[in-house]
Design a protein around this motif. Structure first.
Motif, short mmCIF file in Angstrom:
data_model
loop_
_atom_site.label_atom_id
_atom_site.label_comp_id
_atom_site.label_asym_id
_atom_site.label_seq_id
_atom_site.Cartn_x
_atom_site.Cartn_y
_atom_site.Cartn_z
N GLN A 119 3.27 1.41 -9.10
CA GLN A 119 2.41 1.08 -7.97
C GLN A 119 1.39 0.02 -8.39
OE1 GLN A 119 -0.01 4.30 -6.51
NE2 GLN A 119 -0.82 3.11 -4.78
N LYS A 164 -0.31 -4.02 -6.48
CA LYS A 164 -0.39 -4.76 -5.23
C LYS A 164 0.89 -5.52 -4.89
CE LYS A 164 -2.56 -8.75 -7.50
NZ LYS A 164 -3.77 -9.60 -7.56
N LYS A 172 0.83 -1.20 0.00
CA LYS A 172 0.00 0.00 0.00
C LYS A 172 0.87 1.26 0.00
CE LYS A 172 -3.80 -2.21 2.53
NZ LYS A 172 -4.63 -2.15 3.76
N LEU A 212 0.59 5.45 0.78
CA LEU A 212 -0.18 6.57 1.31
C LEU A 212 0.66 7.83 1.16
CD1 LEU A 212 -2.67 7.66 2.84
CD2 LEU A 212 -1.45 7.16 4.98
N LYS A 250 6.68 -1.23 7.44
CA LYS A 250 6.12 0.04 7.00
C LYS A 250 7.24 1.08 7.02
CE LYS A 250 3.37 2.52 9.66
NZ LYS A 250 2.17 2.96 10.40
N ASN A 261 3.69 -3.02 3.45
CA ASN A 261 3.32 -4.32 2.86
C ASN A 261 2.79 -5.29 3.91
OD1 ASN A 261 5.60 -5.18 4.23
ND2 ASN A 261 6.70 -5.89 2.41
N ARG A 298 5.94 -7.02 -2.32
CA ARG A 298 4.96 -7.78 -1.55
C ARG A 298 5.63 -8.99 -0.89
NH1 ARG A 298 -0.89 -9.69 -3.96
NH2 ARG A 298 -1.87 -10.28 -1.97
#
Length: 684
Positions: free
Chosen positions: A133, A135, A56, A58, A72, A68, A169
């Motif tokens: 970007q 998954k 992800k 943000l 983080k 992931n 990932r």
């Protein structure tokens, strides 16, 4: 009665069901912890894609967060510093007492001609963008662009900088790489060093590991601040450390330096929770100076570094010197920052896992995930192979296999120029027992092939340029190295391996000891060994008798100055005494002197007459490696070949006087690698 029995049976089933659920949850929790402990590449495991959270991203006005589900990472926006790393219940493994731009960061030291001093630059970005970007992967970029119109009006680094961060990932860590670019027409520039620095939380990380036998509980920054500064500020004697076991020991970040080829994994361990943070370098193709260049790793702080280039153990020659108008671009990294954990408290267990992860990362190099077009993937690179032989007719009539030879590709240059090469990439390996080599993953470009063979003096260079293209597989066939040789060996001192490690290394003074190095074979890492020469030779200098002396016991590892009672440091003269059963007065003898390092050294040699005004041979003033002060057993390699006329020698006893004439400093001098006297040429 039946209702009571049925109710009890249902209760029993409920209890069993409850414990089954608890047991499965226990397995899941512990399984997730072991998932953190090992990382399986996503593209090699379809199962992982369905069992781990997606990556992800943000983005806010001040921060960029990549998560992931295992790690983080929080990056400052748009400056691109590492403000936070969250893992295994630790909100931030980095030191939060520092500014968020001063916890994990890229930096360089640079200057331009005419500058009075160099500039420390943290390469803070001015623009952020998302490169990729989905998954399975996030890659982001923080750039700093130089504006030529500001040249002369602002003192700014004339480079374009692109700092990249990548998270995959299922990966228990994150990657970073950088692209440095100097465009055509831009002003000249000297880059002294570049690195990534990580400052870990001081209250958590106290155990450092950089090799199997060099790992321990470390002093804190406060311990060092309260300690006694020794001959230079990096070396501190711990006078009142928080860990009483360290009292009286010496700590110095240079004690933990390693060669490029061995800086593969190093880092720190936290006691509670039991977490490791590791810097993994899967390739040193981007490093300056080749496989044996020494540099920093981790040290008290707690600090971990990924050093791409510096002058450590070499001098300013190992910086990047860009000429006026010269175009240049280079990719540094990727480096992998790996985190692991377990439920135990045995620190070497996390170290062993970090080593396994390092092997996995190395096997994946070159990576296939970086998005930059300046980083070619495996299918965009080439391979060079061949077989190397050594031909020395005074040792063997026929060429022999060059076993364990270091052989590599670097930008075209003179013989041995690879150890000074700074602008391009280098690709090295070692030959096998039969001299075969295979260098894979080579970036497209034009190279020379260089080599040196442990146990053999000098340097080899293949006589043609090698042009590597995408998909190249070049077999060079049989290659012959003819090492320097004019005549038979009359005597020799040492082993030609570009190190002073075989010579006598003294014990440190008890009050200046790091107990860690008493348990290893690397005693040269101890502090203050240069001054031990004066203790061993307080009035007269070293005398070595060929045939009677043993270089392992009688040849000091560094030719240094002597400390006087008034604490001055004066030049020293070493003697080599040897017998010659006969001498050809018309013949030419050859003295080969190989140096493992030099620091403001100037060597003069005289034969059988120490008072002779002019030396029979001498070197120029050479070297700024500072290897003696920084506990190095070598720096840059130097080879000098001196011709000696037979009329200067005599039948019977002879003496060569070696004087290092520079005084005034405890660190001036050099380290010998190997010395050999050859007789006049003979018919083979």
């Amino acid at each position: 009665m039946m209702n009571t029995i049925g109710w009890k049976r249902q209760l029993r089933h409920l209890v069993l069901w409850f414990f089954a659920i608890v047991f499965h949850l226990f397995l899941l929790v512990n399984g997730s912890r072991t998932d953190h402990f090992r990382h399986t590449p996503l593209r090699n495991s379809q199962k992982l894609a369905s069992t781990t959270p997606p990556v992800k991203l943000l983005i806010s006005s001040n921060y960029v967060v990549i998560d992931n589900g295992i790690v983080k990472v929080t990056l400052t926006n748009p400056t691109g510093s590492i403000a936070g790393v969250s893992y295994n219940g630790i909100d931030n493994v980095l030191e939060t007492d520092f500014k968020d731009t001063n916890r994990g960061y890229w930096d360089t030291v640079w200057e331009r001609p005419g500058d009075k001093d160099h500039t420390f630059d943290m390469l803070l970005g001015t623009k952020f963008r998302v490169i990729a970007q989905d998954k399975n992967k996030v890659e982001v970029s923080f750039t700093k662009t130089w504006n030529p119109s500001n040249n002369g009006t602002t003192h700014d680094l004339p480079l374009n900088i692109d700092k990249r961060f990548v998270m995959l990932r299922g990966s228990s860590g994150f990657y970073s790489y950088g692209i440095f670019e100097h465009l055509k027409g831009w002003p000249s520039l000297i880059l002294e060093e570049a690195r990534i620095a990580i400052k870990l939380k001081r209250t958590l990380f106290h155990y450092m590991a950089i090799s199997d036998d060099i790992q321990r509980m470390m002093p804190t920054d406060e311990d060092r601040s309260d300690g006694q500064i020794l001959d230079y500020r990096e070396a501190v004697r711990l006078t009142n450390p928080s860990n009483p076991k360290l009292k009286g020991e010496v700590d110095d970040k240079y004690q933990y330096s390693f060669e490029n080829k061995d800086i593969k994994v190093h880092g720190w361990v936290c006691n509670t929770p039991h977490v490791g943070f590791w810097v993994i370098t899967p390739s040193y193709e981007d490093r300056n100076g080749g496989p044996t260049k020494l540099d920093l790793t981790s040290h008290a702080g707690p600090t971990s570094l990924a050093v791409f280039f510096s002058g450590h153990y070499a001098g300013p020659e190992l910086g990047v010197q860009i000429k006026e108008g010269e175009p240049w671009k280079k990719v540094y990294g990727p480096v992998f920052f790996y985190l692991n954990s377990d439920s135990g408290d045995n620190h070497p267990t996390l170290w062993e896992d970090a080593k396994r992860q390092m092997e996995e990362e190395t096997a994946k190099w070159p990576y296939d995930f970086p998005e930059s077009i300046d980083y070619p993937h495996a299918n965009g690179r080439g391979t060079i192979r061949g077989q190397l032989f050594v031909r020395d007719g005074y040792i063997n009539k026929n060429p022999v296999y060059a076993k364990s030879a270091y052989i590599g590709l670097a930008l075209p240059g003179d013989v041995g120029s690879w150890q000074y090469e700074t602008k391009g990439y280098q690709f090295w390996t070692q030959t096998d027992e039969t001299g075969h080599f295979n260098i894979s993953g080579v970036r497209p470009g034009t190279y020379n092939l260089y080599s040196w063979v442990p146990g053999i003096i000098g340097d080899y260079k293949y006589h043609y340029d090698i042009i590597v293209k995408q998909g190249s597989d070049i077999n060079l066939g049989n290659l012959i190295y003819d090492p320097p040789r004019n005549g038979p060996t009359l005597w020799e001192i040492g082993i030609p391996d570009r190190s002073a490690g075989e010579f006598f290394v003294p014990d440190p003074l008890p009050a200046l000891t790091n107990q860690l190095f008493n348990k290893t074979t690397q005693k040269y890492r101890q502090y203050g060994l240069w001054d031990r020469y004066t203790d061993l030779y307080p009035n007269k200098d070293l005398v070595y008798k060929v045939g009677a002396s043993d270089y392992k016991k009688d040849w000091f590892f560094a030719h240094v100055t002597r400390r006087t009672r008034s604490k001055n440091y004066i030049p020293t003269t070493w003697q080599i005494s040897f017998e010659l059963p006969s001498v050809d007065p018309k013949g030419t003898y050859t003295l080969r002197v190989a140096l493992a390092s030099a620091t403001y050294s100037h060597l003069e040699g005289r034969i059988n007459n120490p008072s002779r005004t002019m030396p029979h041979f001498e070197t120029p003033s050479i070297g700024r490696s500072n290897a003696i002060a920084r506990h190095g057993i070598h720096g840059l390699y130097w080879l000098f070949n001196f011709q000696i006329q037979g009329l200067h020698l005599q039948k019977g006893e002879n003496t060569i006087y070696l004087k290092q004439i520079k005084g005034g400093n405890p660190f001036y001098g050099h380290q010998y690698d190997y010395i050999r006297l050859e007789g006049p040429p003979q018919q083979n």
